[in-house]
Write a protein that holds these residues in place. Structure first.
Motif, mmCIF file in Angstrom:
data_model
loop_
_atom_site.group_PDB
_atom_site.id
_atom_site.type_symbol
_atom_site.label_atom_id
_atom_site.label_comp_id
_atom_site.label_asym_id
_atom_site.label_seq_id
_atom_site.Cartn_x
_atom_site.Cartn_y
_atom_site.Cartn_z
ATOM 1 N N VAL A 271 14.632 -4.317 -9.629
ATOM 2 C CA VAL A 271 16.055 -3.955 -9.729
ATOM 3 C C VAL A 271 16.576 -3.388 -8.407
ATOM 4 N N ARG A 272 15.801 -2.481 -7.826
ATOM 5 C CA ARG A 272 16.280 -1.772 -6.631
ATOM 6 C C ARG A 272 16.363 -2.688 -5.417
ATOM 7 N N PHE A 273 15.425 -3.602 -5.272
ATOM 8 C CA PHE A 273 15.369 -4.405 -4.055
ATOM 9 C C PHE A 273 15.726 -5.871 -4.298
ATOM 10 N N ARG A 274 16.465 -6.133 -5.350
ATOM 11 C CA ARG A 274 16.885 -7.508 -5.596
ATOM 12 C C ARG A 274 17.932 -7.936 -4.558
ATOM 13 N N GLU A 275 18.048 -9.216 -4.379
ATOM 14 C CA GLU A 275 19.039 -9.743 -3.435
ATOM 15 C C GLU A 275 20.430 -9.670 -4.061
ATOM 16 N N ARG A 276 21.398 -9.117 -3.319
ATOM 17 C CA ARG A 276 22.755 -8.952 -3.829
ATOM 18 C C ARG A 276 23.693 -9.945 -3.140
ATOM 19 N N PRO A 277 24.800 -10.312 -3.804
ATOM 20 C CA PRO A 277 25.772 -11.239 -3.177
ATOM 21 C C PRO A 277 26.291 -10.687 -1.850
ATOM 22 N N GLY A 278 26.311 -11.532 -0.829
ATOM 23 C CA GLY A 278 26.826 -11.125 0.480
ATOM 24 C C GLY A 278 25.852 -10.338 1.315
ATOM 25 N N GLN A 279 24.670 -10.057 0.764
ATOM 26 C CA GLN A 279 23.691 -9.271 1.511
ATOM 27 C C GLN A 279 23.092 -10.108 2.642
ATOM 28 N N LYS A 280 22.980 -9.508 3.814
ATOM 29 C CA LYS A 280 22.391 -10.199 4.942
ATOM 30 C C LYS A 280 20.883 -10.319 4.739
ATOM 31 N N LYS A 281 20.380 -11.521 5.013
ATOM 32 C CA LYS A 281 18.949 -11.751 4.865
ATOM 33 C C LYS A 281 18.210 -11.150 6.056
ATOM 34 N N GLU A 282 17.345 -10.241 5.733
ATOM 35 C CA GLU A 282 16.578 -9.585 6.795
ATOM 36 C C GLU A 282 15.225 -9.155 6.233
ATOM 37 N N ILE A 283 14.279 -8.997 7.085
ATOM 38 C CA ILE A 283 12.940 -8.584 6.673
ATOM 39 C C ILE A 283 12.985 -7.104 6.289
ATOM 40 N N PRO A 284 12.530 -6.755 5.077
ATOM 41 C CA PRO A 284 12.563 -5.345 4.661
ATOM 42 C C PRO A 284 11.579 -4.506 5.464
ATOM 43 N N GLU A 285 11.747 -3.236 5.343
ATOM 44 C CA GLU A 285 10.878 -2.299 6.061
ATOM 45 C C GLU A 285 9.432 -2.469 5.590
ATOM 46 N N GLN A 286 8.505 -2.607 6.487
ATOM 47 C CA GLN A 286 7.099 -2.831 6.171
ATOM 48 C C GLN A 286 6.346 -1.500 6.040
ATOM 49 N N VAL A 287 5.420 -1.472 5.091
ATOM 50 C CA VAL A 287 4.654 -0.236 4.877
ATOM 51 C C VAL A 287 3.183 -0.441 5.247
ATOM 52 N N GLU A 288 2.875 -1.531 5.896
ATOM 53 C CA GLU A 288 1.495 -1.792 6.291
ATOM 54 C C GLU A 288 0.981 -0.686 7.202
ATOM 55 N N GLY A 289 -0.204 -0.185 6.881
ATOM 56 C CA GLY A 289 -0.804 0.867 7.689
ATOM 57 C C GLY A 289 -0.379 2.265 7.313
ATOM 58 N N SER A 290 0.391 2.413 6.220
ATOM 59 C CA SER A 290 0.815 3.746 5.786
ATOM 60 C C SER A 290 -0.372 4.491 5.183
ATOM 61 N N LYS A 291 -0.798 5.542 5.858
ATOM 62 C CA LYS A 291 -1.948 6.302 5.377
ATOM 63 C C LYS A 291 -1.652 7.000 4.053
ATOM 64 N N LYS A 292 -0.415 7.445 3.883
ATOM 65 C CA LYS A 292 -0.048 8.138 2.643
ATOM 66 C C LYS A 292 -0.204 7.208 1.426
ATOM 67 N N LEU A 293 0.337 5.979 1.547
ATOM 68 C CA LEU A 293 0.245 5.037 0.433
ATOM 69 C C LEU A 293 -1.200 4.614 0.172
ATOM 70 N N GLU A 294 -1.948 4.366 1.239
ATOM 71 C CA GLU A 294 -3.327 3.936 1.066
ATOM 72 C C GLU A 294 -4.174 5.028 0.417
ATOM 73 N N LEU A 295 -3.960 6.269 0.820
ATOM 74 C CA LEU A 295 -4.670 7.384 0.185
ATOM 75 C C LEU A 295 -4.257 7.522 -1.278
ATOM 76 N N LEU A 296 -2.946 7.333 -1.532
ATOM 77 C CA LEU A 296 -2.420 7.497 -2.887
ATOM 78 C C LEU A 296 -3.042 6.493 -3.842
ATOM 79 N N TRP A 297 -3.009 5.190 -3.481
ATOM 80 C CA TRP A 297 -3.540 4.202 -4.429
ATOM 81 C C TRP A 297 -5.057 4.061 -4.356
ATOM 82 N N THR A 298 -5.722 4.873 -3.539
ATOM 83 C CA THR A 298 -7.177 4.966 -3.573
ATOM 84 C C THR A 298 -7.634 6.173 -4.389
ATOM 85 N N ILE A 299 -6.966 7.302 -4.172
ATOM 86 C CA ILE A 299 -7.368 8.547 -4.840
ATOM 87 C C ILE A 299 -7.063 8.514 -6.338
ATOM 88 N N ILE A 300 -5.887 7.978 -6.702
ATOM 89 C CA ILE A 300 -5.503 7.978 -8.125
ATOM 90 C C ILE A 300 -6.504 7.193 -8.980
#
Length: 337
Positions: A67-96
């Motif tokens: 819902v949050r990141f769906r394509e909307r009418p008139g929205q410019k096509k662009e590459i979204p922000e990448q989270v590759e290499g985020s230590k916080k996310l990697e720790l989060l989905w490893t520790i949980i």
């Protein structure tokens, strides 16, 4: 054509799903009848809560992302922000996941060791279990006798089952009481069970052991302590003599055709068979061969053609006997007490 194929596949899948929900309500781990079953049910509930929580969290995150990141009418096509290499996310989905596995693992290991404790001899009894293709032998070393396909135990008392196999790998399982233990040739395993209240609890072999595997059933018959003692006293002093002329003829036929495989205590035979199930006290059993009711009609059918009732068993057919002879043999065996 494609649409018809999809419809047929959907109907078939629905039918298969419906059939998988069918079965005997008395063969279920969801109806525990003893402390082992209760402990295992607690682990089932814990794992169910954890897995449900995981499904809910993943579903919420998925719906939010859609819902949050769906394509909307008139929205410019662009590459979204990448989270590759985020230590916080990697720790989060490893520790949980590690924490969830620890929460599930600690009580599982603790329960396993708790259930594997050897009971005190004063508060328990022992039953030796041997798996055969395709029947079960239950020996009571403290009482000096053996039964087949049905094991009697007193309510409220721990029972230590000492298990092995005579031929191939089998597995002993009484869903309502808990457990599930492999029986391997040349190896001794043990399982401690207890039933809280009297009743008949169905048991199954859960290891594919050959053509008759699906019919390798047994029963655990739980009795009040005084009823169990009465049953023990009957088996220790069996009445295996014929009580009429027809049964007497049946006893002679048994000696001629069956004595090499089956044992009957108290019948006066000098040689007792060892390769087939013990038949002492056969009239007290609720089933024959673990699959049909213990009636004279079913006993006669079993003698005539056992393969039709339980495919793969090692008993030969006695269809060469005349109807009169089958009746005599049935009369004798059905009167064993």
């Amino acid at each position: 054509m494609k649409r018809k194929g999809l419809i047929r596949a959907a109907v078939l899948l629905s039918g298969v799903s419906a059939v998988t929900g069918c079965g005997n309500r008395n063969i279920s781990v969801l109806k525990p009848a003893g402390p082992v079953g209760d402990s295992q049910m607690d682990l089932i509930r814990l794992s169910l809560v954890i897995m449900t929580l995981v499904v809910i969290v993943v579903s919420v995150l998925y719906i939010y992302a859609v819902v949050r990141f769906r394509e909307r009418p008139g929205q410019k096509k662009e590459i979204p922000e990448q989270v590759e290499g985020s230590k916080k996310l990697e720790l989060l989905w490893t520790i949980i996941p590690i924490l969830l596995l620890v929460i599930l693992g600690i009580p599982t290991v603790s329960t396993t060791f708790q259930l594997n404790k050897k009971p005190e001899p004063a508060e328990s009894m022992r039953v030796n279990v041997t798996g055969y293709q395709y029947w079960w032998a239950f020996e009571y070393p403290d009482y000096g006798f053996e039964t087949a396909n049905e094991v009697h135990i007193p309510a409220g008392k721990k029972v230590e089952f000492i298990m092995t196999s005579h031929d191939v790998i089998h597995a002993f399982w009484v869903p309502s009481l808990g457990g599930k233990q492999d029986l391997s040739p040349g190896r001794i395993n043990r399982l401690v069970l207890q039933a809280d209240k009297p009743g008949i609890y169905e048991g199954r072999c859960t290891e594919l052991c050959g053509a008759g595997h699906a019919l390798m059933n047994f029963r655990v018959i739980v009795q009040q302590p005084e009823d169990f003692e009465a049953w023990v006293n009957r088996l220790k002093k069996p009445d295996s003599q014929p009580d009429n002329d027809t049964a007497a003829e049946g006893k002679k036929l048994f000696a001629q055709n069956c004595m090499g495989c089956h044992a009957i205590q108290g019948a006066g035979y000098k040689v007792l068979g060892q390769t087939g199930p013990e038949l002492t006290g056969l009239s007290y059993r609720t089933r024959l061969a673990g699959v049909v009711n213990n009636t004279k009609e079913d006993l006669s059918r079993w003698i005539t053609n056992p393969q039709r009732i339980k495919p793969g068993n090692h008993m030969p057919a006695f269809d060469h006997l005349t109807e009169k002879q089958r009746k005599a043999l049935t009369e004798y065996l059905s009167g064993l007490k």
